[in-house]
Design an enzyme around this catalytic site. Structure first.
Site, PDB file in Angstrom:
ATOM      1  NE  ARG A 120      -3.580  -2.135   2.877  1.00 58.09           N
ATOM      2  CZ  ARG A 120      -3.362  -3.211   3.621  1.00 58.09           C
ATOM      3  NH1 ARG A 120      -2.194  -3.342   4.255  1.00 58.09           N
ATOM      4  NH2 ARG A 120      -4.278  -4.149   3.747  1.00 58.09           N
TER       5      ARG A 120
ATOM      6  CE  LYS B 258      -6.198  -0.326   4.699  1.00 55.60           C
ATOM      7  NZ  LYS B 258      -7.482  -0.575   4.007  1.00 55.60           N
TER       8      LYS B 258
ATOM      9  CG  HIS C  31      -4.441   0.574  -4.116  1.00 55.97           C
ATOM     10  ND1 HIS C  31      -3.814   0.511  -2.885  1.00 55.97           N
ATOM     11  CD2 HIS C  31      -5.511  -0.238  -4.021  1.00 55.97           C
ATOM     12  CE1 HIS C  31      -4.490  -0.295  -2.089  1.00 55.97           C
ATOM     13  NE2 HIS C  31      -5.519  -0.754  -2.751  1.00 55.97           N
TER      14      HIS C  31
ATOM     15  NE  ARG D 218      -2.892  -3.539  -1.327  1.00 58.05           N
ATOM     16  CZ  ARG D 218      -2.513  -4.298  -0.306  1.00 58.05           C
ATOM     17  NH1 ARG D 218      -1.224  -4.546  -0.114  1.00 58.05           N
ATOM     18  NH2 ARG D 218      -3.396  -4.823   0.514  1.00 58.05           N
TER      19      ARG D 218
ATOM     20  CG  HIS E  46      -6.298  -8.274   1.989  1.00 60.60           C
ATOM     21  ND1 HIS E  46      -6.537  -8.780   0.724  1.00 60.60           N
ATOM     22  CD2 HIS E  46      -6.065  -6.951   1.816  1.00 60.60           C
ATOM     23  CE1 HIS E  46      -6.440  -7.799  -0.159  1.00 60.60           C
ATOM     24  NE2 HIS E  46      -6.157  -6.690   0.479  1.00 60.60           N
TER      25      HIS E  46
ATOM     26  CE1 TYR F 123      -6.364  -7.951  -6.660  1.00 64.45           C
ATOM     27  CE2 TYR F 123      -6.801  -8.514  -4.374  1.00 64.45           C
ATOM     28  CZ  TYR F 123      -6.276  -7.662  -5.320  1.00 64.45           C
ATOM     29  OH  TYR F 123      -5.672  -6.512  -4.921  1.00 64.45           O
TER      30      TYR F 123
END
Length: 312
Positions: A151, A175, A245, A248, A271, A280
């Site tokens: 990211r 995150k 992004h 990514r 994630h 995806y």
């Protein structure tokens, strides 16, 4: 027109008049209700409104889904039917509201179109001969964005001690302040080494530990990276809308097309929820021959053997 069809049409027209005169909805909104009810009637057949069931509503939603309608479109149709059946119940024309608890399938999140392997190679290979400090910095940035699926915020937070050049590893804080260790491929390692050789030329303060700094010696801002990436893309004949992004997404797409291992991709992307990675799975993994790992810059290293095992 038989009597059932006439009564059905008359009921819909009365409802539309109610929307316009009593609820004072705009003609545009009333027309939307009308279109939805006409389409619903076509899919449901001639069965009277007051005999329709929850099963019929579910079948309607499923039919629209099979037609490729979005979740938002199906939800709007169901909302129209719920409003219509509330009106019928008020008028004593129906005993219950069969659409009340029916929900549309969730629409899949849209992803930006990934670059193909040749486009990535063109973007990255075109910058390997430029020895200007800022060009070397940008090359290292683009290589890491793609090689590790970072990211933008993760890239900008990297410090000098985040990367272990000897072990070909990158420690990333994602995150929720969660960290993950990522393998780094040879092209990215080479680009980072070249950048580190010239980085001292831009240093203004000895305590600056950011891996990537501006020409003024400060940690890079998001807008700076975005602008530089767009500039390099244009110079190399790629989409002007190329952004961090997208690299990514390209990393994740190429890896998933090659391996089909969703959980491994989840781990590499950082994630927390597998459902996030599952966006995806709309990709058609059969439209390409397996992508050769000689082209996947993320894994041209012994440290990338973990990822190579995905193919075995």
């Amino acid at each position: 027109m038989d009597s059932d069809s006439h009564n059905t049409l008359q009921t819909v027209n009365t409802f539309l008049t109610h929307l316009a005169s009593e609820r004072r909805l705009s003609p545009h909104t009333v027309n939307g209700y009308q279109r939805d009810l006409i389409e619903a009637r076509t899919l449901l057949g001639s069965q009277p409104w007051d005999t329709l069931t929850v099963h019929d509503m579910r079948s309607l939603a499923a039919s629209l889904h099979r037609q490729g309608k979005s979740g938002k479109t199906i939800q709007r149709m169901l909302s129209t039917l719920r409003t219509f059946f509330r009106y019928l119940m008020r008028e004593g024309l129906a005993r219950d509201n069969p659409a009340i608890d029916i929900r549309a399938p969730k629409s899949g999140k849209r992803l930006p179109k990934a670059l193909d392997v040749d486009q990535v190679s063109h973007l990255l290979d075109a910058g390997t001969s430029n020895s200007e400090p800022l060009a070397l910095r940008d090359q290292a940035i683009m290589e890491l964005l793609y090689a590790c699926g970072l990211r933008l915020a993760e890239l900008l937070s990297l410090n000098l001690d985040s990367i272990d050049l000897h072990e070909s590893q990158l420690l990333v804080t994602g995150k929720g302040n969660k960290t993950r260790q990522l393998p780094v491929g040879k092209p990215a390692l080479t680009a980072v080494r070249r950048w580190l050789q010239v980085r001292p030329m831009l240093i203004k303060s000895s305590d600056q530990n950011a891996l990537f700094i501006s020409k003024n010696g400060r940690r890079l801002s998001p807008s700076s990276v975005q602008q530089r990436l767009k500039r390099h893309a244009l110079e190399r004949g790629l989409d002007a809308h190329l952004h961090p992004h997208k690299l990514r997404h390209s990393f994740a797409t190429h890896l998933l097309e090659s391996s089909g291992d969703l959980r491994a991709v989840q781990e590499l992307l950082g994630h927390a929820d597998l459902a996030t990675t599952q966006v995806y799975t709309h990709l058609d993994f059969q439209h390409l021959a397996p992508v050769s790992y000689t082209h996947l810059r993320a894994h041209e290293t012994e440290a990338g053997v973990v990822c190579r095992l995905l193919l075995e």
